[in-house]
Write an enzyme that holds these catalytic residues in place. Structure first.
Site, short mmCIF file in Angstrom:
data_model
loop_
_atom_site.label_atom_id
_atom_site.label_comp_id
_atom_site.label_asym_id
_atom_site.label_seq_id
_atom_site.Cartn_x
_atom_site.Cartn_y
_atom_site.Cartn_z
N HIS A 1 0.82 -1.21 0.00
CA HIS A 1 0.00 0.00 0.00
C HIS A 1 0.85 1.26 0.00
O HIS A 1 2.06 1.22 0.20
CB HIS A 1 -0.98 -0.01 1.18
CG HIS A 1 -0.34 0.21 2.51
ND1 HIS A 1 0.11 -0.81 3.30
CD2 HIS A 1 -0.08 1.35 3.20
CE1 HIS A 1 0.62 -0.31 4.41
NE2 HIS A 1 0.52 0.99 4.37
N HIS B 1 -1.38 10.87 6.19
CA HIS B 1 -1.40 9.72 7.10
C HIS B 1 -0.80 10.08 8.45
O HIS B 1 -1.22 9.57 9.48
CB HIS B 1 -0.62 8.57 6.46
CG HIS B 1 -0.49 7.34 7.29
ND1 HIS B 1 -1.52 6.81 8.03
CD2 HIS B 1 0.56 6.50 7.50
CE1 HIS B 1 -1.12 5.72 8.65
NE2 HIS B 1 0.14 5.52 8.36
#
Ligand code: MN
Length: 259
Positions: free
Chosen positions: A74, A80
């Site tokens: 990923h 994030h």
């Protein structure tokens, strides 16, 4: 079509250029990072059939999938991490698409990692790699080959003991140099996350995430087949799903290599 693109298509067709899949299979057994129990866990991959040429859908087959954004191979977007939360174009949907294609530099530390599962890539490692292969160019992915992709047994892949996970990563000074002085796209790893297994105990915690995402850089995890890439010369294609305000996404990572 321009001659450049004609040449590209011809080289792919003739096999002068090859496409290598750097992606791990995505299935319910795909390993997901485990956090200490006080933090919310991310679900792994699950799949449920909607129909398969049956009464529910006589002519078609499809499934419903559920997964955390950070599952399997990923992409980590800058949003994030808390250090990247206020940067422009930090979620998956607004990252400039040109950033999804770039050259790859591969540093092999398998030997060091065999002796020390907690190995951290040092600035000296990077500089001696550059002395042999040239400076890491701006806009490149820095891929860390550790041998972890060969650890198909989840126990060996996570390598957990009473002190937590023992998997390799980056010394913070190396992350900082890569982000600021080399201006990389980001770093890619074979392990479950772009920080070392013990990085929760570092000061600051998770220094590669904090440094990379704080500088608007990206991450790629759970890569495989890095052994099939040259130290320089491969071109990576890694485009996350266009999840609006997404923090990351499963991604099919492809490398184009010569010969
Ligand atoms: Mn992630």
């Amino acid at each position: 079509m321009s001659s450049l693109l004609n040449d590209l298509v011809a080289a792919l067709s003739s096999g002068q250029l090859r496409v290598i899949d750097l992606t791990q299979p995505l299935e319910p057994s795909t390993p997901v990072i485990e956090l200490p129990p006080m933090f919310a866990p991310s679900p792994g991959f699950s799949i449920e059939q909607i129909s398969r040429y049956d009464e529910a859908g006589p002519g078609w087959y499809w499934n419903t999938i559920q997964l955390g954004e950070h599952t399997g191979t990923h992409f980590d977007a800058p949003v994030h991490w808390v250090t990247g939360k206020d940067l422009p174009n930090n979620p998956c949907d607004t990252i400039p698409p040109a950033h999804f294609v770039g050259p790859a530099c591969v540093i092999d530390v398998c030997t060091q990692c065999t002796e020390n599962s907690d190995y951290l890539l040092t600035v000296d490692d990077l500089l001696s790699w550059e002395a042999e292969h040239g400076r890491v160019p701006s806009g490149a992915w820095l891929l860390l080959r550790t041998g972890w992709a060969e650890r198909t047994d989840p126990k060996e892949f996570f390598n957990v003991d009473e002190n937590g996970a023992h998997t390799p990563g980056f010394d913070q000074a190396t992350s900082l140099l890569l982000a600021t002085e080399r201006d990389v796209l980001g770093v890619g790893v074979e392990t479950v996350g772009t920080d070392a297994g013990q990085a929760g105990t570092f000061n600051p915690a998770f220094p590669n995430h904090a440094t990379m995402h704080g500088h608007g850089k990206y991450g790629l995890t759970s890569l495989c087949h890095l052994d099939q890439l040259p130290p320089t010369g491969a071109v990576l294609i890694a485009a996350p799903l266009k999840i609006v305000d997404g923090s990351g996404s499963p991604v099919r990572v492809l490398a184009i290599v010569e010969g």
